[in-house]
Structures are given as C-alpha cells and as structure tokens.
Design a protein around this motif. Structure first.
Motif, short mmCIF file in Angstrom:
data_model
loop_
_atom_site.label_atom_id
_atom_site.label_comp_id
_atom_site.label_asym_id
_atom_site.label_seq_id
_atom_site.Cartn_x
_atom_site.Cartn_y
_atom_site.Cartn_z
N ARG A 46 0.97 -1.22 -0.08
CA ARG A 46 0.52 -0.23 0.02
C ARG A 46 1.09 1.34 0.40
NH1 ARG A 46 -3.39 -1.86 4.95
NH2 ARG A 46 -1.63 -2.02 5.67
N LEU A 47 1.86 1.50 0.72
CA LEU A 47 2.80 2.46 0.53
C LEU A 47 3.62 2.09 -0.50
CD1 LEU A 47 4.46 1.89 4.18
CD2 LEU A 47 2.61 4.13 3.45
N LEU A 49 2.62 2.03 -3.60
CA LEU A 49 1.16 2.50 -4.74
C LEU A 49 1.12 3.60 -4.12
CD1 LEU A 49 -0.95 -1.00 -4.67
CD2 LEU A 49 0.49 -0.03 -6.58
N ALA A 50 1.52 3.96 -2.79
CA ALA A 50 0.86 5.84 -2.17
C ALA A 50 2.72 6.38 -2.83
CB ALA A 50 0.85 5.38 -0.92
N GLY A 51 3.45 5.78 -2.71
CA GLY A 51 4.80 6.48 -3.51
C GLY A 51 5.31 6.09 -5.11
N ALA A 53 2.66 6.28 -7.59
CA ALA A 53 0.88 7.71 -7.58
C ALA A 53 1.76 8.74 -7.79
CB ALA A 53 0.24 7.14 -6.51
N VAL A 54 2.15 9.34 -6.16
CA VAL A 54 3.13 9.93 -6.06
C VAL A 54 4.68 10.49 -7.57
CG1 VAL A 54 4.21 12.04 -4.80
CG2 VAL A 54 2.64 10.84 -3.82
N LEU A 88 7.92 7.38 0.72
CA LEU A 88 6.46 6.39 0.60
C LEU A 88 6.51 5.46 -0.02
CD1 LEU A 88 3.66 8.60 -0.45
CD2 LEU A 88 4.12 7.72 1.30
N SER A 92 7.63 1.36 2.23
CA SER A 92 7.72 0.31 1.88
C SER A 92 8.19 -0.92 1.57
CB SER A 92 6.70 0.89 0.78
OG SER A 92 7.88 0.75 -0.65
#
Length: 242
Positions: A46-47, A49-51, A53-54, A88, A92
């Motif tokens: 999850r982390l 994917l967040a990183g 995405a940024v 992020l 991860s």
C-alpha cells in the motif's frame, strides 16, 4: 541535430492553457516496469503504491511540461519526488538496519545529487539530452529513497537526527543561494517565464523559496521525529510472536 537536441523530454515550453499530460510510451513503459518490480519486493504494498502514484503524478502530469517553462515548477516537481514519493517508497521496503556510516553516505549522495542537478550547467544539460533528464530523476529518486530508508531504519536515533539536520542545512543553503542570486542562472528559462507572469529572476527566486521553506519544514519534522523515536520505543509494549 537529433530530436533531443531540439525538444526537451517533456516537450516544448507550454503557454498558459496548453498544458498536457506526458504520456510518452518510453516513460509509461518504465513506470509500469518499476511498478511491477516494486510490487514484488515491497514489504508494504500500500505504501509502495502510494509512493509510486506520487511519482507518476510528478512525471506524467502537466507538471512535467510546466517544468520546461518554469524553474519553480521543476523545483516543485523535484520536491514531490524527494519529499513525498521517496519517503513512501522507502517506508514500503522491507526493514533493514542502517548503521550511522551508511546513513552518512546516503545523506552525502542525496546532497550531492541535489546540488549537482540544480547547478546551471548540469541543469541546462537536461534540456538538450533525454539521457540527462533520465539520469537526473533516477539519481534524485534513488538517493532520496536510500536516504529516507536509512533514516527510517537507523540503528541510532541521534544519527537520524544529525543526518536530517545536515540535509536540511544543505537544502536550505541551496534554496537561499537561488533566492538571493542577483541574476537569473538558468538559460533554458530566459524566454519561457514571461507568459506565466514571472520574470526569469522572479521564477528563480520562487523556486529557491520552495526549496528553502517546504524543504526546511520537511526536514525539521524529520528531526523532531528522530528525537521522539526513543520515547515511542520505550512506551511501546513488547509483543511476542503471533
């Protein structure tokens, strides 16, 4: 001259109202390959994917084109990569203890990459060479992930604190240098800022302030976090194996 001698990787400097997404097949392929590789090795997907995405937002969105026109937009893009995406992604990854010496090396590499790519000659190089553009973003992301991973996994909290303060100082120094420089330093923006309501010097000053203030705040928060780590560690109850 080939194409890369004429057109920056993110395209020609856009005018207001002409911003577009950067959906070049090579960039999309690299982003997808990195996503697949990170998905396999990440400890917390999850982390990751967040990183990622940024990172995608920094490189694929209209910000990429705006960064060709404005130095301040390029600085904002880099801050997003170094202070949002990289932490992020680093968080991860699977835990790995970082000794003070490794953390110092990571901080040094991060600082060197930051200064190198924001000096006038290397900066200009990224506008005439696609390879330089890739090298700039790969080195900024890679050293930032290494640095943040070292901070998050530091064996000693004081080492994390010192590295955070040192990095905040060198980022602040670069931002102050750009803010108070008496003349514009970046030739690629000599004719691209006026349509956006800024002179080249005002654009450079805005970029310096972005690096100085948000960067300083981010690393001040890091320093406070490093100081609080022992308190949280002492307060946390021991947990046995599940």
């Amino acid at each position: 001259m080939n194409r890369t001698d004429l057109v920056p990787f993110c395209g020609l400097p856009p005018l207001p109202g002409d911003l577009a997404w950067n959906l070049q097949p090579l960039l999309l392929g690299v982003m997808l390959a990195g996503l697949a590789a990170g998905w396999r090795i990440a400890g917390d997907r999850r982390l990751f994917l967040a990183g990622w995405a940024v990172l995608a937002a920094m490189l694929l969105s209209p910000l990429c084109g705006l960064a060709v026109a404005l130095f301040s937009a390029r600085v904002g893009q880099h801050l997003g990569v170094m202070l949002l995406a990289a932490p992020l992604i680093a968080a991860s990854l699977r835990p790995r203890a970082a000794a003070p010496r490794e953390l110092a090396l990571a901080a040094t590499a991060f600082g060197a990459a930051l200064w190198f790519w924001h000096l006038p000659a290397p900066y200009r190089w990224t506008f005439v060479s696609d390879g330089a553009w890739w090298a700039m973003h790969a080195s900024l992301l890679g050293t930032a992930v290494w640095f943040w991973q070292g901070v998050l996994r530091a064996v000693r909290a004081d080492a994390a604190l010192l590295s955070g303060l040192a990095t905040a100082s060198q980022m602040g120094a670069l931002g102050a240098f750009l803010t108070f420089a008496p003349r514009p330093l970046f030739a690629p923006h000599a004719l691209t800022t006026l349509p956006w309501g800024l002179t080249p010097l005002e654009d450079q000053q805005l970029g310096g302030l972005l690096m100085w203030v948000p960067g300083g705040v981010a690393f001040a928060a890091l320093a406070l976090w490093a100081l609080s780590r022992p308190l949280f560690a002492d307060a946390a109850p021991d947990q046995g194996p599940a």
